[in-house]
Design a protein around this motif. Structure first.
Motif, PDB file in Angstrom:
ATOM      1  N   ARG A  62      -1.975   0.281   2.235  1.00  0.00           N
ATOM      2  CA  ARG A  62      -1.370  -0.327   1.048  1.00  0.00           C
ATOM      3  C   ARG A  62      -0.438  -1.467   1.414  1.00  0.00           C
ATOM      4  O   ARG A  62       0.102  -1.527   2.512  1.00  0.00           O
ATOM      5  CB  ARG A  62      -0.547   0.741   0.279  1.00  0.00           C
ATOM      6  N   ASP A  63      -0.251  -2.392   0.473  1.00  0.00           N
ATOM      7  CA  ASP A  63       0.778  -3.414   0.610  1.00  0.00           C
ATOM      8  C   ASP A  63       2.137  -2.772   0.341  1.00  0.00           C
ATOM      9  O   ASP A  63       2.224  -1.777  -0.379  1.00  0.00           O
ATOM     10  CB  ASP A  63       0.560  -4.542  -0.410  1.00  0.00           C
ATOM     11  N   LYS A 200      -3.491  -7.372   4.403  1.00  0.00           N
ATOM     12  CA  LYS A 200      -2.368  -6.510   4.003  1.00  0.00           C
ATOM     13  C   LYS A 200      -1.097  -7.348   4.045  1.00  0.00           C
ATOM     14  O   LYS A 200      -0.916  -8.159   4.963  1.00  0.00           O
ATOM     15  CB  LYS A 200      -2.214  -5.342   4.968  1.00  0.00           C
ATOM     16  N   GLN A 216       6.505 -12.083  -4.679  1.00  0.00           N
ATOM     17  CA  GLN A 216       5.752 -10.847  -4.807  1.00  0.00           C
ATOM     18  C   GLN A 216       4.490 -11.087  -5.647  1.00  0.00           C
ATOM     19  O   GLN A 216       3.417 -10.647  -5.293  1.00  0.00           O
ATOM     20  CB  GLN A 216       6.689  -9.915  -5.559  1.00  0.00           C
ATOM     21  N   ARG A 217       4.660 -11.816  -6.727  1.00  0.00           N
ATOM     22  CA  ARG A 217       3.505 -12.101  -7.595  1.00  0.00           C
ATOM     23  C   ARG A 217       2.460 -12.911  -6.841  1.00  0.00           C
ATOM     24  O   ARG A 217       1.271 -12.723  -6.993  1.00  0.00           O
ATOM     25  CB  ARG A 217       3.963 -12.890  -8.821  1.00  0.00           C
ATOM     26  N   LYS A 221      -0.685  -7.283  -3.340  1.00  0.00           N
ATOM     27  CA  LYS A 221      -1.665  -6.603  -4.197  1.00  0.00           C
ATOM     28  C   LYS A 221      -1.215  -5.177  -4.444  1.00  0.00           C
ATOM     29  O   LYS A 221      -1.134  -4.391  -3.509  1.00  0.00           O
ATOM     30  CB  LYS A 221      -3.023  -6.592  -3.491  1.00  0.00           C
ATOM     31  N   ASN A 222      -0.900  -4.876  -5.665  1.00  0.00           N
ATOM     32  CA  ASN A 222      -0.566  -3.517  -6.056  1.00  0.00           C
ATOM     33  C   ASN A 222       0.336  -2.816  -5.019  1.00  0.00           C
ATOM     34  O   ASN A 222      -0.013  -1.773  -4.477  1.00  0.00           O
ATOM     35  CB  ASN A 222      -1.885  -2.747  -6.231  1.00  0.00           C
ATOM     36  N   PRO A 223       1.474  -3.409  -4.726  1.00  0.00           N
ATOM     37  CA  PRO A 223       2.277  -2.897  -3.614  1.00  0.00           C
ATOM     38  C   PRO A 223       3.007  -1.589  -3.929  1.00  0.00           C
ATOM     39  O   PRO A 223       3.261  -1.288  -5.090  1.00  0.00           O
ATOM     40  CB  PRO A 223       3.304  -4.011  -3.415  1.00  0.00           C
ATOM     41  N   VAL A 224       3.314  -0.859  -2.872  1.00  0.00           N
ATOM     42  CA  VAL A 224       4.145   0.332  -3.008  1.00  0.00           C
ATOM     43  C   VAL A 224       5.562  -0.069  -2.609  1.00  0.00           C
ATOM     44  O   VAL A 224       5.765  -0.738  -1.604  1.00  0.00           O
ATOM     45  CB  VAL A 224       3.661   1.452  -2.048  1.00  0.00           C
ATOM     46  N   LYS A 225       6.519   0.343  -3.423  1.00  0.00           N
ATOM     47  CA  LYS A 225       7.905  -0.020  -3.110  1.00  0.00           C
ATOM     48  C   LYS A 225       8.539   1.085  -2.270  1.00  0.00           C
ATOM     49  O   LYS A 225       8.556   2.248  -2.684  1.00  0.00           O
ATOM     50  CB  LYS A 225       8.669  -0.188  -4.426  1.00  0.00           C
TER      51      LYS A 225
END
Ligand code: AMP
Length: 451
Positions: A62-63, A200, A216-217, A221-225
């Motif tokens: 994940r990103d 990634k 970020q935008r 891609k659909n990142p996890v914080k």
């Protein structure tokens, strides 16, 4: 107790699982044996909080947006998953780490080298102020990992024959808010255009500004914080003080404190390159082993200063905010804000140089008659009222005569240095100056002959 703190402690129990459920080792996080051994050799016995949060998510592909305090171990949090992916699918020009400062780039490179040496990972640092020819040669060898400041990397992307990042698999932006603050936005956009979309992306930042959200935008891609602390907090083992003094006696108070706390290592923050240099000269004239670090020094001198301080050959490092973030200087005992930071967030970054990795530390902020409002903003940000550092005013006043003489000498030396510099007609090669020059030139760069 301040409101901010109450909120923090109230939120904790919900977020934190019971202690026994916490992963206890790098292996528990899914890190492969050879890299676990590398961690062990570095003395990393257990993963830090950001590593616990980020590594498993990164290993799932994940990103990530990593929000972590300085000194939290965030380099390991992105380096380990990258190295593990590299082990699984070996490839040249595999990962790019963008950082805002040259020192930080070298520091990140050191961690990649230390973690990756047993698996033969090659990395290269691409930063300004260093000969481009040797960098082109290093790039021609196609290292696995490039750690770069954006400006110089764009330079190579545009001018170094045969170099491209079209196969890149990982992009890391470290201290991302700073990259944007320092007018690197155009360069970052250029870089994003020439690397694959299918990659990634890890964004690491101690603070989350609106600009970072913009980035970020553009890049994630659909990142996890992964947030270790989303509020501006300072660590518990840090004893924070202030002193309220007349501006004209700042130097004497500084000398008094350095004497009082002798035997410690100090990092002193000044607001300008000039004042950093002046104060370093002043302290040297009084017999202290002080060394400056600021953006008007050549790259070699900056690294030299940092290394002398790291090796404990000097006990006092005077720096501008260029040194306040990200730098890994493990043994700072005391941070002195000789000039109060104008942006209160910089306070957090500055004092984050001490009390790292569970050790204790002190910070003392000088507040003059002109700084009261800025100081109140800092107290508001950290949600605490700070105590005054105890002092014997009479003893300070006894120092004024000696300090005045040292000030006079320092002013003379500063003038001489300035004259020498002017006569050498030195190129200003600081990252900041390059940024400004690029801006002035409307982003146009002088074409360098391709190697
Ligand atoms: P960083 O926040 O990445 O600049 O790391 C700060 C310091 O923590 C560096 O000196 C790292 O070598 C060290 N460090 C990183 N991870 C660990 C760990 N799990 N245990 C102990 N030290 C660590």
């Amino acid at each position: 107790m301040a409101a901010g703190e109450e909120e923090g402690s109230a939120a904790e129990p919900e977020q934190e699982p019971a202690a026994e459920e916490q992963p206890r080792s790098f292996k528990d996080l899914g890190v492969t044996d050879v890299l676990c051994e590398a961690c062990d050799q570095l003395g990393w016995k257990v993963p830090t909080k950001i590593q616990i949060e980020a590594i498993p998510v990164a290993l799932q592909g994940r990103d990530i947006i990593g929000l972590a305090e300085t000194g939290s171990g965030k380099t390991g949090a992105f380096a380990l998953p990258i190295l593990q992916a590299l082990l699984e699918t070996p490839q040249r020009l595999f990962a790019l780490v963008l950082t805002p400062t040259r020192e930080l780039a070298f520091q990140i490179s050191e961690q990649f080298e230390a973690l990756g040496s047993s698996i033969g990972v090659q990395s290269t640092v691409i930063v300004g102020g260093i000969d481009t020819m040797s960098q082109s040669l290093a790039l021609a060898k196609k290292p696995h990992v490039i750690i770069a400041t954006p400006g110089r990397l764009v330079d190579h992307l545009e001018n170094t024959k045969g170099f491209n990042l079209r196969a890149l698999k990982f992009l890391v932006m470290d201290e991302a808010d700073r990259i944007l603050n320092m007018d690197f936005e155009t360069e970052v956009d250029k870089i994003l255009k020439v690397i694959p979309r299918d990659r990634k992306t890890f964004l690491f930042s101690a603070t989350m500004t609106k600009k970072v959200q913009k980035l970020q935008r553009a890049a994630l891609k659909n990142p996890v914080k992964c947030a270790v602390s989303s509020k501006y907090q300072t660590v518990e083992k840090l004893q924070q003080y202030y002193i309220f003094i007349p501006s004209k006696f700042k130097d004497s108070y500084l000398v008094y404190i350095l004497n009082e706390l002798a035997g410690n290592s100090f990092m002193i923050f000044c607001s300008t390159c000039n004042n950093t240099q002046r104060t370093a000269l002043l302290l040297r004239n009084l017999g202290f082993t002080a060394i400056p670090l600021h953006g008007q020094m050549s790259q070699n001198k900056r690294l030299g200063s940092l290394n002398k301080f790291k090796a404990k050959a000097r006990s006092i490092l005077l720096a501008t905010d260029v040194a306040s973030r990200g730098l890994d200087i493990p043994h700072v005992d005391v941070v002195i804000n000789f000039d109060i930071p104008t942006h209160s967030k910089d306070y957090i970054h500055r004092v984050g140089r001490t009390a790292r990795a569970g050790r204790s530390g002190k910070s003392i902020t000088f507040v003059t008659q002109y700084d009261v409002e800025l100081f109140q903003r800092i107290e508001h940000l950290i949600g605490k009222k700070l105590p005054a550092f105890p002092m014997q005013e009479e003893e300070v006043m006894m120092l004024t005569e000696r300090v005045a003489e040292a000030q006079r000498l320092a002013r003379m030396e500063l003038r001489e240095q300035g004259e020498k510099k002017r006569s050498r007609n030195d190129d200003d090669d600081t990252e900041e100056a390059i940024g400004v020059r690029n801006k002035v030139a409307g982003g146009k760069k002088k074409k360098r002959k391709a190697f």
